[in-house]
Design a protein around this motif. Structure first.
Motif, PDB file in Angstrom:
ATOM      1  N   MET A 145       0.852  -1.177   0.000  1.00  0.00           N
ATOM      2  CA  MET A 145       0.000   0.000   0.000  1.00  0.00           C
ATOM      3  C   MET A 145       0.890   1.229   0.000  1.00  0.00           C
ATOM      4  N   SER A 146       0.538   2.213  -0.793  1.00  0.00           N
ATOM      5  CA  SER A 146       1.314   3.445  -0.926  1.00  0.00           C
ATOM      6  C   SER A 146       0.586   4.623  -0.293  1.00  0.00           C
ATOM      7  N   HIS A 147       1.337   5.694  -0.123  1.00  0.00           N
ATOM      8  CA  HIS A 147       0.759   6.964   0.327  1.00  0.00           C
ATOM      9  C   HIS A 147       0.728   7.916  -0.863  1.00  0.00           C
ATOM     10  N   TYR A 148      -0.334   8.692  -0.944  1.00  0.00           N
ATOM     11  CA  TYR A 148      -0.508   9.671  -2.010  1.00  0.00           C
ATOM     12  C   TYR A 148      -0.832  11.031  -1.399  1.00  0.00           C
ATOM     13  N   MET A 149      -0.188  12.071  -1.932  1.00  0.00           N
ATOM     14  CA  MET A 149      -0.525  13.447  -1.563  1.00  0.00           C
ATOM     15  C   MET A 149      -1.585  13.914  -2.542  1.00  0.00           C
ATOM     16  N   VAL A 150      -2.700  14.384  -1.999  1.00  0.00           N
ATOM     17  CA  VAL A 150      -3.748  14.947  -2.838  1.00  0.00           C
ATOM     18  C   VAL A 150      -3.793  16.442  -2.556  1.00  0.00           C
ATOM     19  N   GLU A 151      -3.460  17.230  -3.571  1.00  0.00           N
ATOM     20  CA  GLU A 151      -3.531  18.682  -3.457  1.00  0.00           C
ATOM     21  C   GLU A 151      -4.828  19.106  -4.136  1.00  0.00           C
ATOM     22  N   ILE A 152      -5.641  19.831  -3.390  1.00  0.00           N
ATOM     23  CA  ILE A 152      -6.979  20.176  -3.855  1.00  0.00           C
ATOM     24  C   ILE A 152      -7.131  21.694  -3.896  1.00  0.00           C
ATOM     25  N   VAL A 199      -7.730   5.413   6.230  1.00  0.00           N
ATOM     26  CA  VAL A 199      -7.556   5.661   4.799  1.00  0.00           C
ATOM     27  C   VAL A 199      -6.942   7.036   4.575  1.00  0.00           C
ATOM     28  N   LEU A 200      -7.373   7.994   5.342  1.00  0.00           N
ATOM     29  CA  LEU A 200      -6.860   9.361   5.294  1.00  0.00           C
ATOM     30  C   LEU A 200      -5.976   9.533   6.522  1.00  0.00           C
ATOM     31  N   ARG A 211      -8.323  29.384   2.737  1.00  0.00           N
ATOM     32  CA  ARG A 211      -9.345  28.415   2.301  1.00  0.00           C
ATOM     33  C   ARG A 211      -9.332  28.155   0.790  1.00  0.00           C
ATOM     34  N   SER A 212      -8.189  28.358   0.175  1.00  0.00           N
ATOM     35  CA  SER A 212      -8.093  28.138  -1.272  1.00  0.00           C
ATOM     36  C   SER A 212      -7.625  26.731  -1.624  1.00  0.00           C
ATOM     37  N   LYS A 213      -6.941  26.073  -0.672  1.00  0.00           N
ATOM     38  CA  LYS A 213      -6.390  24.744  -0.947  1.00  0.00           C
ATOM     39  C   LYS A 213      -6.538  23.824   0.253  1.00  0.00           C
ATOM     40  N   LEU A 214      -6.662  22.543  -0.081  1.00  0.00           N
ATOM     41  CA  LEU A 214      -6.628  21.461   0.904  1.00  0.00           C
ATOM     42  C   LEU A 214      -5.494  20.534   0.515  1.00  0.00           C
ATOM     43  N   TRP A 215      -4.898  19.893   1.506  1.00  0.00           N
ATOM     44  CA  TRP A 215      -3.926  18.841   1.259  1.00  0.00           C
ATOM     45  C   TRP A 215      -4.306  17.655   2.121  1.00  0.00           C
ATOM     46  N   CYS A 216      -4.236  16.470   1.558  1.00  0.00           N
ATOM     47  CA  CYS A 216      -4.471  15.287   2.364  1.00  0.00           C
ATOM     48  C   CYS A 216      -3.555  14.161   1.904  1.00  0.00           C
ATOM     49  N   ILE A 217      -3.267  13.279   2.841  1.00  0.00           N
ATOM     50  CA  ILE A 217      -2.487  12.083   2.558  1.00  0.00           C
ATOM     51  C   ILE A 217      -3.453  10.906   2.612  1.00  0.00           C
ATOM     52  N   VAL A 218      -3.445  10.121   1.538  1.00  0.00           N
ATOM     53  CA  VAL A 218      -4.350   8.979   1.407  1.00  0.00           C
ATOM     54  C   VAL A 218      -3.525   7.709   1.272  1.00  0.00           C
ATOM     55  N   LYS A 219      -3.920   6.662   2.018  1.00  0.00           N
ATOM     56  CA  LYS A 219      -3.296   5.345   1.866  1.00  0.00           C
ATOM     57  C   LYS A 219      -4.148   4.545   0.891  1.00  0.00           C
ATOM     58  N   ALA A 220      -3.514   4.068  -0.193  1.00  0.00           N
ATOM     59  CA  ALA A 220      -4.267   3.330  -1.214  1.00  0.00           C
ATOM     60  C   ALA A 220      -3.303   2.472  -2.024  1.00  0.00           C
ATOM     61  N   ASP A 221      -3.869   1.564  -2.809  1.00  0.00           N
ATOM     62  CA  ASP A 221      -3.070   0.683  -3.654  1.00  0.00           C
ATOM     63  C   ASP A 221      -2.783   1.268  -5.034  1.00  0.00           C
ATOM     64  N   SER A 222      -3.543   2.294  -5.429  1.00  0.00           N
ATOM     65  CA  SER A 222      -3.346   2.874  -6.759  1.00  0.00           C
ATOM     66  C   SER A 222      -3.926   4.287  -6.797  1.00  0.00           C
ATOM     67  N   GLU A 250       2.011  10.269  -6.034  1.00  0.00           N
ATOM     68  CA  GLU A 250       2.429   9.143  -5.193  1.00  0.00           C
ATOM     69  C   GLU A 250       3.700   9.551  -4.453  1.00  0.00           C
ATOM     70  N   LEU A 251       3.752   9.250  -3.172  1.00  0.00           N
ATOM     71  CA  LEU A 251       4.892   9.628  -2.340  1.00  0.00           C
ATOM     72  C   LEU A 251       5.869   8.472  -2.180  1.00  0.00           C
ATOM     73  N   MET A 252       7.141   8.789  -2.115  1.00  0.00           N
ATOM     74  CA  MET A 252       8.168   7.785  -1.835  1.00  0.00           C
ATOM     75  C   MET A 252       8.031   7.330  -0.379  1.00  0.00           C
ATOM     76  N   PHE A 253       7.792   8.297   0.522  1.00  0.00           N
ATOM     77  CA  PHE A 253       7.565   7.992   1.928  1.00  0.00           C
ATOM     78  C   PHE A 253       6.777   9.131   2.550  1.00  0.00           C
ATOM     79  N   HIS A 254       6.247   8.868   3.717  1.00  0.00           N
ATOM     80  CA  HIS A 254       5.505   9.879   4.458  1.00  0.00           C
ATOM     81  C   HIS A 254       5.796   9.686   5.930  1.00  0.00           C
TER      82      HIS A 254
END
Length: 98
Positions: A1-8, A37-38, A47-58, A81-85
């Protein structure tokens, strides 16, 4: 399972529909954090941006999870996709039987 940075990027104009969905968004985020999961969720002061780290397989799974956000119609996403978190873990005191 990988970690992903979601910039919103959030919609610049806060409509009534946007504001009405904020409580549901917070509830969904809390549920996803409780499920593990989050792992992180942050909002810029302006309030212009959100950032979250999500654990997922893809990346597809990340999109599927984020699409459950009630505010998804007001969001523009970038997923990386992050190398590490690294996180600071909550450390509870060790239980002593003495």
């Amino acid at each position: 399972m990988s970690h992903y940075m979601v910039e919103i990027a959030l919609s610049e104009v806060m409509t009534e529909g946007f504001a009405e969905k904020i409580p549901a968004q917070r509830q969904k985020v809390n549920e996803m954090m409780e499920q593990g999961v989050l792992t992180s969720y942050a909002l810029a002061e302006d309030r212009s941006k959100l950032w979250c780290i999500v654990k997922a397989d893809s990346e597809y799974e990340v999109m599927s999870l984020v699409s459950e956000f009630p505010l998804i119609d007001y969001m523009d996403l970038a997923i990386t996709e992050l190398m590490f978190h690294n996180m600071v873990a909550l450390r509870l005191p060790l239980f002593s039987l003495n």
